[in-house]
Write an enzyme that holds these catalytic residues in place. Structure first.
Site, PDB file in Angstrom:
ATOM      1  CG  PHE A 147      -1.841   1.287   1.117  1.00 60.64           C
ATOM      2  CD1 PHE A 147      -2.992   1.280   0.351  1.00 60.64           C
ATOM      3  CD2 PHE A 147      -1.479   2.480   1.744  1.00 60.64           C
ATOM      4  CE1 PHE A 147      -3.783   2.422   0.209  1.00 60.64           C
ATOM      5  CE2 PHE A 147      -2.262   3.628   1.615  1.00 60.64           C
ATOM      6  CZ  PHE A 147      -3.414   3.595   0.851  1.00 60.64           C
ATOM      7  CG  ASP A 232       5.700   4.055   1.831  1.00 58.91           C
ATOM      8  OD1 ASP A 232       5.640   4.764   2.857  1.00 58.91           O
ATOM      9  OD2 ASP A 232       4.735   3.913   1.044  1.00 58.91           O
ATOM     10  CE  LYS A 261      -1.197   6.905   6.771  1.00 53.18           C
ATOM     11  NZ  LYS A 261      -0.808   5.936   5.756  1.00 53.18           N
TER      12      LYS A 261
HETATM   13  C1  LIG Z   1      -0.926   6.065   4.298  1.00 50.89           C
HETATM   14  C2  LIG Z   1       0.179   5.561   3.476  1.00 50.89           C
HETATM   15  C3  LIG Z   1       0.523   6.167   2.248  1.00 50.89           C
HETATM   16  C4  LIG Z   1      -0.304   7.278   1.638  1.00 50.89           C
HETATM   17  O1  LIG Z   1      -0.397   8.399   2.455  1.00 50.89           O
HETATM   18  P1  LIG Z   1      -1.555   9.498   2.194  1.00 50.89           P
HETATM   19  O2  LIG Z   1      -1.189  10.628   3.103  1.00 50.89           O
HETATM   20  O3  LIG Z   1      -2.857   8.842   2.581  1.00 50.89           O
HETATM   21  O4  LIG Z   1      -1.509   9.852   0.758  1.00 50.89           O
HETATM   22  C5  LIG Z   1       1.620   5.681   1.567  1.00 50.89           C
HETATM   23  N1  LIG Z   1       2.341   4.667   2.050  1.00 50.89           N
HETATM   24  C6  LIG Z   1       2.056   4.048   3.209  1.00 50.89           C
HETATM   25  C7  LIG Z   1       2.918   2.946   3.703  1.00 50.89           C
HETATM   26  C8  LIG Z   1       0.948   4.461   3.958  1.00 50.89           C
HETATM   27  O5  LIG Z   1       0.631   3.834   5.087  1.00 50.89           O
END
Ligand SMILES: *Cc1c(COP(=O)(O)O)cnc(C)c1O
Length: 408
Positions: A147, A232, A261
């Site tokens: 994700f 990520d 986040k």
């Molecule tokens: C939440 C998340 C994203 C995307 O972040 P947004 O601020 O919702 O665009 C990307 N990578 C990971 C691992 C995430 O948990």
């Protein structure tokens, strides 16, 4: 004079959303009106322990006083300049963030998806300018069940049909391999590979922790084959797993780190691409940008977030309370819990499907004053604010035990 508007009930507000709000979410039926620390309160004044923490956007709890103070101070002076001009907050944010992560340079963005998109662009540019990949031939290797966000390019390499179906045509240039499988990764990497993009722990997939040695193996492989490692850490980073970054558990330093986040302290969207100089210096004026990226309010809050992480206090709390979390979940295995995976204050818990779906369990927990969210199937995710107390954590675990003991 008009009469003051009558306060609308939770049920009213939920009904009111239906015709006017896109249905791209299926929220639990709770309408939050205020929050402090680990606790949120709904419109009727019912209190709930927040065991989701905005998918880790609220690692420091709701309205952490240090972060609220930094935001207030900045709101009273300067909020937005655009990058057409310098602002007096961005240098310090960048200096502190690169020092915290041990990398060289940062690119400020806003949402997580933008950080991922920016990371992809930077990796491709690096492949052409530095590695010498022929134009438009760069590939990026990603993991199944990933994700990374919701943009058209990012869903192009998702394996979740719900996230993809109906949104094509998709962006080419990605190869998908099974997660936690070094041999498959090695087979997918070749001369065209700009980068390997991975979550060190797959959050949305259900807090999937790869085998010991996997991340270190990916680091060795990417170094040996001459491609970048992009981590990520938008959900796994910033204290969640007991370290500043989840890659630290294996002593890995990525070439490119994606943060988001919690970087915004639960106040404003703040994300960043943090990288080695050789990588981020492929960008020149005009080649990438963002109107809001690096704005002074975001920078002031981001700096304050880094400040909270500098002492190591929250990482320590996540480690220590993580022991309590693991212990509690372990005692529930065979009593409603089939299996769980946990690191720091982060757990994916597979509930016995005979008891209920993740959604049903989340609703029952909500009625008992604990907020969690299912990932998919019968898996729920626990990710409380790192400010949670031992007693609060114990009480959440007791509520889970009670809900599971009640059974179907
Ligand atoms: C939440 C998340 C994203 C995307 O972040 P947004 O601020 O919702 O665009 C990307 N990578 C990971 C691992 C995430 O948990």
């Amino acid at each position: 004079m008009t009469a003051p508007a009558r306060a609308r009930s939770s049920a009213d507000l939920i009904r009111a959303e239906e015709p006017v709000l896109a249905h791209n979410y299926h929220p639990l039926p709770v309408v939050v009106a205020r929050a402090e620390g680990t606790w949120v309160e709904d419109v009727e004044g019912r209190r709930y322990l927040d065991m989701l923490a905005g998918y880790s956007a609220l690692n420091f709890g709701h309205r952490h006083p240090v972060l609220i103070e930094a935001a207030h101070r900045q709101l009273d002076r300067l909020t937005l300049t655009s990058r057409a001009f310098h602002n007096d907050q961005l240098a310090e944010f960048a200096e502190r963030l690169v020092a915290l992560t041990g990398l060289d340079m940062m690119l400020p963005m806003n949402t997580g998806a933008e950080a991922v998109e920016s990371g992809i662009k930077v990796a491709r540019k690096w492949a052409y300018d530095v590695k010498g990949v022929p134009a438009d031939r760069a590939t990026i290797v990603v993991a199944a069940e990933n994700f990374h966000g919701r943009t058209t390019t990012i869903v192009s390499f998702s394996t979740d049909e719900t996230a993809r179906a109906g949104f094509g045509p998709f962006t080419p240039g990605f190869r998908i391999v099974p997660y936690n499988d070094l041999a498959a990764l090695e087979a997918a990497v070749d001369e065209s590979t700009a980068a390997v993009l991975l979550e060190p722990i797959q959050g949305e997939a259900g807090v999937i922790i790869p085998d010991d040695g996997y991340l270190a193996g990916v680091r060795e492989l990417t170094r040996r084959t001459g491609c970048l490692l992009i981590a990520d850490e938008i959900q796994s980073g910033l204290g969640r797993t007991g370290r500043t970054l989840a890659v630290e558990h294996e002593g890995v330093v990525p070439d490119v780190l994606l943060l988001g986040k919690a970087l915004g302290g639960g106040i404003v969207p703040v994300s960043a691409v943090v990288a080695r100089r050789e990588v981020l210096s492929v960008l020149h004026p005009g080649e990438h940008g963002s109107t809001f990226g690096g704005n002074p309010l975001a920078a002031a809050v981001g700096s304050a977030v880094v400040g909270l992480l500098e002492s190591g206090e929250y990482q320590r709390r996540a480690t220590e309370l993580g022991v309590v979390l693991r212990g509690g979940l372990k005692s529930l295995v065979g009593r409603g819990v089939v299996d769980f995976r946990a690191r720091g204050l982060w757990a994916g818990v597979d509930i016995d499907p005979a008891i209920g779906t993740g959604r049903e369990i989340s609703e029952r927990l909500m009625r008992e004053g604990v907020l969690v969210k299912d990932t998919h199937g019968s898996t729920i995710r626990l990710a409380p604010p790192l400010t949670i107390t031992g007693a609060e954590l114990e009480s959440a675990l007791e509520t889970l035990e009670k809900v599971l003991a009640r059974g179907v």
